[in-house]
Design an enzyme around this catalytic site. Structure first.
Site, PDB file in Angstrom:
ATOM      1  N   LYS A   1       0.807  -1.218   0.000  1.00  0.00           N
ATOM      2  CA  LYS A   1       0.000   0.000   0.000  1.00  0.00           C
ATOM      3  C   LYS A   1       0.843   1.272   0.000  1.00  0.00           C
ATOM      4  O   LYS A   1       0.493   2.247  -0.659  1.00  0.00           O
ATOM      5  CB  LYS A   1      -0.965   0.015   1.182  1.00  0.00           C
ATOM      6  CG  LYS A   1      -0.303   0.169   2.543  1.00  0.00           C
ATOM      7  CD  LYS A   1      -1.332   0.264   3.644  1.00  0.00           C
ATOM      8  CE  LYS A   1      -0.659   0.402   4.995  1.00  0.00           C
ATOM      9  NZ  LYS A   1       0.197   1.602   5.090  1.00  0.00           N
TER      10      LYS A   1
ATOM     11  N   ASP B   1      -3.377   7.799   4.040  1.00  0.00           N
ATOM     12  CA  ASP B   1      -2.881   6.459   4.346  1.00  0.00           C
ATOM     13  C   ASP B   1      -3.609   5.923   5.584  1.00  0.00           C
ATOM     14  O   ASP B   1      -4.105   6.701   6.407  1.00  0.00           O
ATOM     15  CB  ASP B   1      -1.372   6.538   4.608  1.00  0.00           C
ATOM     16  CG  ASP B   1      -0.710   5.168   4.668  1.00  0.00           C
ATOM     17  OD1 ASP B   1      -1.348   4.181   4.255  1.00  0.00           O
ATOM     18  OD2 ASP B   1       0.446   5.097   5.120  1.00  0.00           O
TER      19      ASP B   1
END
Length: 719
Positions: free
Chosen positions: A39, A223
């Site tokens: 990610k 995030d």
């Protein structure tokens, strides 16, 4: 748009789903990034893609992370991908970015240009100072509890003037909150929670300023989106407005911080509020073998309210997951250490082995086994058992009672929990002791007697120690610690602490440590035995902590393990009541979050995964019989290799039901009798197992579920 993928270096190694996420043309997006799916790489590559294609300049995007380390890593990766200066980019944590905003707009925020930020300890000190000026009794309103409520209100976006009290206690806390707001404003200081709230309010209440930032930041990238709170999501929505694009990366299956205000529902709200039709799922895992991922998938699939994904890898199936059923917690610890030694002999570094546990208190038995085998170790994100403040406090009472000349022990506890003994009183006491050349205890004992009934001051402390000393005379060390925990006020103090559950568990584990020590001691003299126990705790805490560059075994809670990975992982204490934790049973959606914790724990392992549990575990000095964690039943049998068939396995694995043995043993209470236990509260007898001195009773407690207790040691009374 046709993309010449091979011509852009940072796109070349992306898999298809990563590439799809990084090169999205327009619109907001939610990227559901499973554990180990890359990610961070996707997020940084997305930023580089936007800048490389001149969709936005470096100053036109805002990227939010949850740690300064992650922010630094993101900047490092971007500079490696693009020849740009990142100095002016807005990349950082929520707190860091809000601090930057408030510095620029301190006048709009009604703050001095040089406003100071209070860390958690500074904030607590400020609250204590304020409460003293307001003559608020700290016994009724513990400062940590007040701090917890103030921060909670702020994280919900609530000022003191809008909160409605529901009783006199909450009314007083709101009054303190109001005065605290005034004090901070007067002194020109802000706490961490204030940074975000003040920033949000300034943007909300200044349309021109809000318009400026909405025009500036056309792309917002977030995030760890599953960890955002309600106020953080409102802040994001405010900055995004009607036309800006939000690129959120997160994993609802790893949302494990509700106790910090994280709201997993923000992910579904994002889909609705920003009209996101297609969620991009990153399901290819680059960390773990397939057997590990299949176990994780099977566990988490039992959660109903999730967006849904299925991790897979091309790294191969790997070894089966190893499961060990121990007879006791000592047996469990010894098994783990034997396996660790074997793994190390085979060439694996200690630092690539992690031992995970749900509750901090579980580390004590494991640490003892590690120290006994001279293995270097490090407690990640925490302290070793005998270094923890609450354990040292309880031991300090015992040390002072054992040795009245121990000035360090007295200084540690004379005003903990708080009993109105300030620095001036202590200075006066120390001066008196020095003048008379006596110990601090002797000087305190000579103080004028307290004629009032107030539980404050040095005379009260002296009487408290004498009372405890009288009560524990002739008792075992474990019984003595039990009384100290209660009479000293330590248990009550930590019951009002937001982190109190862990601390109370550690105090109870200290009782178990004393029982274990007594069982192994060959000394009959009680006084010498106490001295030896205190020496033992000092030696255990005095073992050198591994230096940062030393190869060392890693110990940590499952919460602390998030974001980390290891070649081999041991998940310990897999019993109902520990994992899932008993507290979760009474909380809304608590079991689902416990299952997410288990999912996080499993996905930390790259090559080997061990699952260990114990048939019996010492809790609060008493042997408790446990049933396996329900999460173990959720793992397909073909993925697991049982390493042993432990004695009494049949007892452990039988379903929860009324169980009566076929012998003629007589039982003290009939099935259905209501009983009380000093720790677990009220419950009802549901069964028995064993005979005579090995007789165990099954009790269903109203707030702690079903427990097996050794009848000989269980302090049960009929009600």
């Amino acid at each position: 748009m046709q993309i010449a993928r091979h011509q852009i270096s940072f796109l070349q190694d992306l898999n298809e789903k990563q590439f799809e996420a990084v090169t999205l043309d327009s619109g907001s997006a939610l990227v559901l990034a499973g554990a180990g799916s890359g990610k961070t790489r996707v997020l940084t590559s997305r930023i580089s893609w936007l800048i490389h294609n001149q969709i936005v300049g470096p100053g036109g995007l805002l990227a939010v992370t949850f740690t300064n380390k992650a922010a630094r890593e993101m900047i490092t990766r971007i500079t490696a991908q693009l020849p740009i200066n990142t100095r002016g980019m807005w990349i950082g944590t929520f707190h860091g970015l809000c601090n930057r905003f408030l510095r620029l707009h301190h006048i709009d925020a009604n703050l001095p240009e040089t406003f100071q930020i209070l860390d958690s300890q500074d904030q607590l000190s400020a609250i204590k100072r304020l409460m003293r000026s307001m003559n608020v009794d700290e016994d009724n309103f513990p400062p940590r509890e007040v701090q917890y409520h103030i921060n909670g209100y702020k994280e919900e976006g609530l000022r003191s003037k809008v909160i409605k009290p529901y009783d006199n206690h909450s009314k007083k806390i709101i009054e303190i909150y109001a005065e605290y707001e005034k004090q901070c404003q007067k002194e020109g200081v802000v706490d961490f929670a204030e940074l975000l709230l003040r920033c949000y309010e300034v943007l909300r209440d200044n349309p021109q300023l809000l318009h400026h930032y909405q025009e500036r930041f056309s792309h917002l990238l977030i995030d760890e989106f599953q960890d955002t709170s309600e106020l953080q999501y409102k802040w994001i929505k405010l900055l995004a407005g009607d036309k800006n694009q939000v690129f959120a990366v997160g994993d609802d299956d790893q949302s494990i911080y509700s106790f910090r205000g994280a709201r997993v529902g923000n992910m579904k709200d994002l889909q609705k509020d920003f009209k996101i039709k297609d969620v991009i799922k990153l399901e290819q895992n680059y960390r773990s073998k397939n057997n590990i991922l299949n176990a994780a998938n099977a566990i988490i699939s039992n959660n109903e309210d999730r967006l849904g994904k299925n991790l897979w890898t091309d790294l191969g199936h790997g070894d089966p997951i190893r499961q060990y059923v121990a007879i006791s917690d000592l047996d469990e610890a010894n098994f783990i250490i034997d396996e660790v030694k074997q793994l190390h002999r085979s060439g694996l570094n200690y630092s690539q082995i992690a031992i995970l546990y749900r509750s901090n208190a579980q580390s004590r038995v494991i640490e003892h086994a590690i120290v006994s085998n001279n293995i270097p170790y490090r407690v990640y994100g925490g302290l070793r058992f005998f270094e923890r403040a609450e354990v040292k406090h309880a031991l300090a009472y015992l040390r002072l009672i054992s040795n009245k000349s121990d000035d360090n022990a007295l200084l540690r506890i004379i005003n903990f929990p708080a009993r109105g003994i300030g620095s001036k009183s202590l200075e006066k006491l120390q001066d008196e002791a020095k003048l008379k050349n006596v110990s601090l205890w002797e000087a305190a004992n000579a103080s004028p007697q307290n004629t009032s009934n107030l539980k404050k001051g040095i005379p009260y402390f002296v009487e408290l120690i004498k009372t405890i000393e009288d009560e524990i005379h002739g008792l075992t060390i474990a019984e003595s610690i039990d009384i100290i925990n209660e009479r000293s006020g330590l248990l009550q103090h930590y019951q009002n602490d937001k982190d109190g559950l862990d601390r109370i568990s550690n105090l109870q584990e200290l009782v178990s440590a004393a029982v274990t020590f007594a069982d192994s001691s060959e000394i009959d003299n009680a006084s010498l035995n106490l001295v030896e126990f205190l020496n033992y705790t000092s030696l255990e805490s005095g073992e050198l902590q591994a230096s940062s560059d030393q190869d060392a075994l890693q110990l940590m809670t499952i919460h602390s393990a998030k974001g980390l990975e290891f070649e081999t992982v041991f998940i310990t204490g897999l019993e109902d009541g520990l994992c899932p934790h008993e507290q979760s049973m009474s909380e809304p959606n608590g079991l689902e979050e416990e299952r997410r914790l288990m999912y996080v724990a499993v996905t930390r392992a790259k090559i080997k995964l061990y699952l260990t549990l114990s048939q019996s575990r010492m809790l609060h000095g008493q042997t408790q019989y446990n049933i396996p964690s329900r999460f173990l039943d959720e793992i397909p049998e073909e993925l697991v290799k049982a390493l042993n068939t432990a004695k009494r396995q049949d007892v452990l694995t039988q379903p929860i039901r009324n169980f009566m043995p076929t012998s003629n043993t007589s039982y003290p209470w009939k099935i259905g009798t209501n009983l009380n236990h000093p720790k677990f509260g009220n419950g009802v007898v549901t069964g028995y197992e064993g005979e005579q001195h090995d007789l165990r009773i099954q009790v269903k407690f109203s707030s702690h579920g079903i427990k097996w207790l050794a009848l000989e040691y269980a302090k049960l009374t009929e009600i």
